[in-house]
Design a protein around this motif. Structure first.
Motif, PDB file in Angstrom:
ATOM      1  N   ARG A   1       0.845  -1.201   0.000  1.00  0.00           N
ATOM      2  CA  ARG A   1       0.000   0.000   0.000  1.00  0.00           C
ATOM      3  C   ARG A   1       0.880   1.251   0.000  1.00  0.00           C
ATOM      4  NH1 ARG A   1      -0.086  -2.651   4.673  1.00  0.00           N
ATOM      5  NH2 ARG A   1       0.508  -1.577   6.601  1.00  0.00           N
ATOM      6  N   GLY A   2       0.457   2.226  -0.800  1.00  0.00           N
ATOM      7  CA  GLY A   2       1.208   3.467  -0.899  1.00  0.00           C
ATOM      8  C   GLY A   2       2.397   3.402  -1.831  1.00  0.00           C
ATOM      9  N   ILE A   3       2.566   2.267  -2.512  1.00  0.00           N
ATOM     10  CA  ILE A   3       3.762   2.058  -3.345  1.00  0.00           C
ATOM     11  C   ILE A   3       3.347   1.652  -4.754  1.00  0.00           C
ATOM     12  CG2 ILE A   3       5.782   0.550  -3.668  1.00  0.00           C
ATOM     13  CD1 ILE A   3       5.924   0.406  -0.580  1.00  0.00           C
ATOM     14  N   ARG A   4       3.995   2.259  -5.737  1.00  0.00           N
ATOM     15  CA  ARG A   4       3.807   1.832  -7.124  1.00  0.00           C
ATOM     16  C   ARG A   4       4.864   0.793  -7.438  1.00  0.00           C
ATOM     17  NH1 ARG A   4       4.102   6.440  -9.617  1.00  0.00           N
ATOM     18  NH2 ARG A   4       1.858   6.742  -9.945  1.00  0.00           N
ATOM     19  N   LEU A   5       4.435  -0.398  -7.793  1.00  0.00           N
ATOM     20  CA  LEU A   5       5.375  -1.482  -8.056  1.00  0.00           C
ATOM     21  C   LEU A   5       6.118  -1.247  -9.366  1.00  0.00           C
ATOM     22  CD1 LEU A   5       3.262  -4.617  -7.049  1.00  0.00           C
ATOM     23  CD2 LEU A   5       5.074  -3.508  -5.752  1.00  0.00           C
ATOM     24  N   GLY A   6       7.414  -1.501  -9.337  1.00  0.00           N
ATOM     25  CA  GLY A   6       8.218  -1.413 -10.550  1.00  0.00           C
ATOM     26  C   GLY A   6       8.009  -2.616 -11.436  1.00  0.00           C
TER      27      GLY A   6
ATOM     28  N   LYS B   1       3.806 -11.457  -6.394  1.00  0.00           N
ATOM     29  CA  LYS B   1       4.949 -11.797  -7.256  1.00  0.00           C
ATOM     30  C   LYS B   1       4.480 -12.272  -8.621  1.00  0.00           C
ATOM     31  CE  LYS B   1       8.493 -12.980  -3.821  1.00  0.00           C
ATOM     32  NZ  LYS B   1       9.329 -14.073  -3.276  1.00  0.00           N
ATOM     33  N   ILE B   2       3.389 -13.032  -8.638  1.00  0.00           N
ATOM     34  CA  ILE B   2       2.836 -13.506  -9.913  1.00  0.00           C
ATOM     35  C   ILE B   2       2.291 -12.333 -10.711  1.00  0.00           C
ATOM     36  CG2 ILE B   2       1.015 -14.900 -10.959  1.00  0.00           C
ATOM     37  CD1 ILE B   2       1.333 -16.844  -8.602  1.00  0.00           C
ATOM     38  N   GLU B   3       1.544 -11.454 -10.041  1.00  0.00           N
ATOM     39  CA  GLU B   3       0.965 -10.293 -10.723  1.00  0.00           C
ATOM     40  C   GLU B   3       2.040  -9.359 -11.272  1.00  0.00           C
ATOM     41  OE1 GLU B   3      -1.480  -8.716  -7.658  1.00  0.00           O
ATOM     42  OE2 GLU B   3      -3.164 -10.054  -8.057  1.00  0.00           O
ATOM     43  N   LYS B   4       3.131  -9.237 -10.519  1.00  0.00           N
ATOM     44  CA  LYS B   4       4.185  -8.298 -10.909  1.00  0.00           C
ATOM     45  C   LYS B   4       4.832  -8.704 -12.239  1.00  0.00           C
ATOM     46  CE  LYS B   4       8.019  -5.689  -8.912  1.00  0.00           C
ATOM     47  NZ  LYS B   4       8.856  -5.447  -7.719  1.00  0.00           N
ATOM     48  N   LYS B   5       4.840  -9.993 -12.535  1.00  0.00           N
ATOM     49  CA  LYS B   5       5.434 -10.453 -13.790  1.00  0.00           C
ATOM     50  C   LYS B   5       4.710  -9.898 -15.016  1.00  0.00           C
ATOM     51  CE  LYS B   5       7.205 -14.872 -12.005  1.00  0.00           C
ATOM     52  NZ  LYS B   5       7.111 -16.355 -12.127  1.00  0.00           N
ATOM     53  N   TYR B   6       3.439  -9.545 -14.822  1.00  0.00           N
ATOM     54  CA  TYR B   6       2.622  -9.125 -15.952  1.00  0.00           C
ATOM     55  C   TYR B   6       2.313  -7.630 -15.936  1.00  0.00           C
ATOM     56  CZ  TYR B   6       2.117 -14.148 -16.262  1.00  0.00           C
ATOM     57  OH  TYR B   6       2.384 -15.486 -16.349  1.00  0.00           O
TER      58      TYR B   6
ATOM     59  N   TRP C   1       7.538  -7.041   6.689  1.00  0.00           N
ATOM     60  CA  TRP C   1       7.322  -6.326   5.434  1.00  0.00           C
ATOM     61  C   TRP C   1       7.917  -7.134   4.280  1.00  0.00           C
ATOM     62  CZ3 TRP C   1       9.349  -4.302   9.889  1.00  0.00           C
ATOM     63  CH2 TRP C   1       8.544  -3.376  10.563  1.00  0.00           C
ATOM     64  N   PRO C   2       7.314  -7.041   3.096  1.00  0.00           N
ATOM     65  CA  PRO C   2       7.845  -7.771   1.945  1.00  0.00           C
ATOM     66  C   PRO C   2       9.087  -7.135   1.334  1.00  0.00           C
ATOM     67  CG  PRO C   2       5.907  -6.521   1.300  1.00  0.00           C
ATOM     68  CD  PRO C   2       6.029  -6.382   2.792  1.00  0.00           C
ATOM     69  N   SER C   3       9.343  -5.841   1.634  1.00  0.00           N
ATOM     70  CA  SER C   3      10.512  -5.168   1.074  1.00  0.00           C
ATOM     71  C   SER C   3      10.967  -4.068   2.016  1.00  0.00           C
ATOM     72  CB  SER C   3      10.176  -4.555  -0.300  1.00  0.00           C
ATOM     73  OG  SER C   3       9.350  -3.403  -0.148  1.00  0.00           O
ATOM     74  N   GLN C   4      12.182  -3.585   1.784  1.00  0.00           N
ATOM     75  CA  GLN C   4      12.721  -2.524   2.634  1.00  0.00           C
ATOM     76  C   GLN C   4      11.965  -1.215   2.425  1.00  0.00           C
ATOM     77  OE1 GLN C   4      16.915  -2.740   3.294  1.00  0.00           O
ATOM     78  NE2 GLN C   4      17.153  -0.535   3.554  1.00  0.00           N
ATOM     79  N   LEU C   5      11.425  -0.994   1.222  1.00  0.00           N
ATOM     80  CA  LEU C   5      10.639   0.203   0.977  1.00  0.00           C
ATOM     81  C   LEU C   5       9.361   0.182   1.822  1.00  0.00           C
ATOM     82  CD1 LEU C   5      10.512   2.819  -0.700  1.00  0.00           C
ATOM     83  CD2 LEU C   5       9.189   1.557  -2.410  1.00  0.00           C
ATOM     84  N   CYS C   6       8.766  -0.987   1.985  1.00  0.00           N
ATOM     85  CA  CYS C   6       7.579  -1.105   2.829  1.00  0.00           C
ATOM     86  C   CYS C   6       7.929  -0.848   4.289  1.00  0.00           C
ATOM     87  CB  CYS C   6       6.958  -2.487   2.675  1.00  0.00           C
ATOM     88  SG  CYS C   6       6.241  -2.802   1.045  1.00  0.00           S
ATOM     89  N   ALA C   7       9.082  -1.340   4.738  1.00  0.00           N
ATOM     90  CA  ALA C   7       9.528  -1.063   6.106  1.00  0.00           C
ATOM     91  C   ALA C   7       9.766   0.431   6.290  1.00  0.00           C
ATOM     92  CB  ALA C   7      10.804  -1.849   6.405  1.00  0.00           C
ATOM     93  N   MET C   8      10.257   1.086   5.256  1.00  0.00           N
ATOM     94  CA  MET C   8      10.466   2.534   5.296  1.00  0.00           C
ATOM     95  C   MET C   8       9.128   3.253   5.380  1.00  0.00           C
ATOM     96  SD  MET C   8      12.576   4.751   2.485  1.00  0.00           S
ATOM     97  CE  MET C   8      12.803   6.522   2.635  1.00  0.00           C
TER      98      MET C   8
ATOM     99  N   THR D   1      12.032  -1.236 -13.803  1.00  0.00           N
ATOM    100  CA  THR D   1      11.809  -0.022 -13.031  1.00  0.00           C
ATOM    101  C   THR D   1      11.684  -0.401 -11.561  1.00  0.00           C
ATOM    102  OG1 THR D   1       9.397  -0.158 -13.324  1.00  0.00           O
ATOM    103  CG2 THR D   1      10.639   1.149 -14.924  1.00  0.00           C
ATOM    104  N   VAL D   2      11.977   0.524 -10.671  1.00  0.00           N
ATOM    105  CA  VAL D   2      11.999   0.224  -9.241  1.00  0.00           C
ATOM    106  C   VAL D   2      10.664   0.592  -8.594  1.00  0.00           C
ATOM    107  CG1 VAL D   2      14.482   0.549  -9.086  1.00  0.00           C
ATOM    108  CG2 VAL D   2      12.958   2.480  -8.655  1.00  0.00           C
ATOM    109  N   ASP D   3      10.393  -0.022  -7.459  1.00  0.00           N
ATOM    110  CA  ASP D   3       9.240   0.361  -6.662  1.00  0.00           C
ATOM    111  C   ASP D   3       9.470   1.761  -6.093  1.00  0.00           C
ATOM    112  OD1 ASP D   3       8.551  -2.245  -7.156  1.00  0.00           O
ATOM    113  OD2 ASP D   3       8.786  -2.938  -5.094  1.00  0.00           O
ATOM    114  N   LYS D   4       8.410   2.540  -5.962  1.00  0.00           N
ATOM    115  CA  LYS D   4       8.544   3.875  -5.372  1.00  0.00           C
ATOM    116  C   LYS D   4       7.219   4.302  -4.757  1.00  0.00           C
ATOM    117  CE  LYS D   4       7.882   6.126  -9.882  1.00  0.00           C
ATOM    118  NZ  LYS D   4       8.493   7.052 -10.862  1.00  0.00           N
TER     119      LYS D   4
END
Length: 402
Positions: free
Chosen positions: A198-203, A395-400, A243-250, A215-218
């Motif tokens: 939430r709050g993050i656009r997936l790369g 992870k599956i959705e991100k592939k597409y 958290w699934p990523s360090q950006l989410c922990a941030m 592209t990176v998550d932001k």
């Protein structure tokens, strides 16, 4: 010759505690770094998990800087200000949402009734509450639904579980208290978005066939729920929070950087992340030997390393996060199966300069007493099966991603 500074000259320090790390208790062939992560618990079926939200109801606008005092919980202003007429007119939640909220509500009621009858609460009711809370993180509900079901009320809601003065004598498992408090803090802040990111656009992942670069998550530019991690101690965080990523922990204020492993100020480090690196850390759970970063100037350490040195002198607690991809010397039983897990606060009790030319420091951290156990195994393990399933779906959705 190594230069050693003992940060604890106090008389109560255990003189037998080593200031240099012990050898890793592993066979010689296995001394290189990483062991496989702990086996994950069975994955729950979470086919009902909604997709990421693109819009929020007006009453669900999050206020990231606000969080409650869980020792003396009180419902937030937005919760009390929802008009009675709005509650009456609000539609009934979807059955799959109501089902899991009822697990929390009825489980708490059953435990209170059992103590009233002078009998021990049923472990099945603890399990029901636990399952309801774990799934509630991923329910697509609104702030109005939370209020209508009285989930933040002191007499019927989550405070009954985590606050000892409201528990009516029910001894809930420690890990259940931690997760109930985490969910309470999230909802108290009007954060009802069930998305892990939430709050993050997936790369997007790189696609050679399409000639597309990664592209990176932001962070989304209009996201208002971000907390800042520039504080010492736990703040709104709970032991085992994941958290699934360090950006989410941030995003949630656990750490203040997307890549750097140490964040802090002139007083000391706020937090450090045990992740991959050039030097394998040593992890004994309650004690950790953690490497700072290399400096290009042989006369001074990096800013990150200096934060940890400052902590050794100020004795301010440092938040420690373990990452699934961390490299350690020897085997490691504390690595999360995925992502990053918050394992509480540690004190920097000493350090050793291992490489003067590169100003590489090895810090000795000891977990402060009075905290609940590290959640790397057992019934309180994090990430939960629900968290792992939600991440697998993403992870599956991100592939597409287009």
């Amino acid at each position: 010759m190594a230069v050693i500074e003992d940060a604890r000259s106090r008389s109560q320090v255990n003189a037998s505690r080593p200031t240099t790390p012990p050898p890793a208790p592993v066979p010689a062939a296995a001394h290189t770094a990483s062991a496989s992560p702990p086996s994950a618990p069975p994955v729950a079926d979470l086919s009902y998990i909604p997709g990421p939200r693109t819009t929020l109801a007006p009453e669900d606008t999050v206020k990231g800087a606000d969080y409650p005092n869980v020792e003396q919980p009180e419902p937030p202003k937005w919760y009390n200000d929802i008009p009675h007429g709005t509650l009456q007119k609000s539609p009934r939640p979807l059955p799959e949402v109501d089902e899991h909220l009822n697990k929390i509500i009825s489980g708490i009621k059953n435990c209170i009734n059992a103590v009233g009858r002078k009998t021990a609460p049923s472990p099945a009711d603890f399990e029901k509450i636990n399952d309801g809370i774990h799934r509630a993180f991923f329910l697509d509900l609104t702030a109005t639904t939370i209020r209508k079901r009285r989930l933040l009320h002191n007499d019927t809601g989550l405070p009954r579980v985590f606050c000892s003065t409201l528990s009516d004598g029910v001894e809930y498992p420690w890990y259940l208290k931690e997760d109930a408090a985490e969910l309470y803090i999230k909802w108290w802040s009007r954060d009802t978005d069930p998305g892990l990111f939430r709050g993050i656009r997936l790369g997007r992942p790189k696609n050679v066939r399409l000639g597309r670069e990664a592209t990176v998550d932001k962070f989304l530019p209009n996201y208002t729920g971000r907390r800042h991690g520039d504080f010492h101690g736990n703040g709104p965080l709970r032991n085992g929070q994941w958290w699934p990523s360090q950006l989410c922990a941030m995003r949630d204020g656990a750490h203040n950087a997307t890549v750097a492993g140490i964040c802090g100020d002139s007083i000391g480090a706020f937090s450090c992340v045990m992740s991959g690196g050039s030097y394998p850390n040593i992890d004994r759970g309650e004690e950790v030997w953690y490497y700072g970063t290399e400096s290009e100037d042989s006369t001074r350490p990096t800013d990150s390393t200096q934060y940890m040195i400052n902590s050794s002198r100020s004795h301010e607690p440092v938040r420690l996060l373990r990452a699934s991809k961390m490299t350690t010397e020897g085997s490691n039983d504390f690595r999360p199966a995925e992502g990053l897990r918050y394992d509480g606060v540690y004190e920097v009790v000493g350090y050793e300069i291992k490489n003067v030319a590169k100003q590489v420091h090895l810090f000795h951290l000891v977990r402060l007493p009075g905290q609940t156990p590290i959640r790397s195994s057992g019934p309180g393990v994090r990430p939960t099966p629900e968290e792992l399933e939600a991440l697998a779906k993403i992870k599956i959705e991100k592939k597409y991603l287009a």
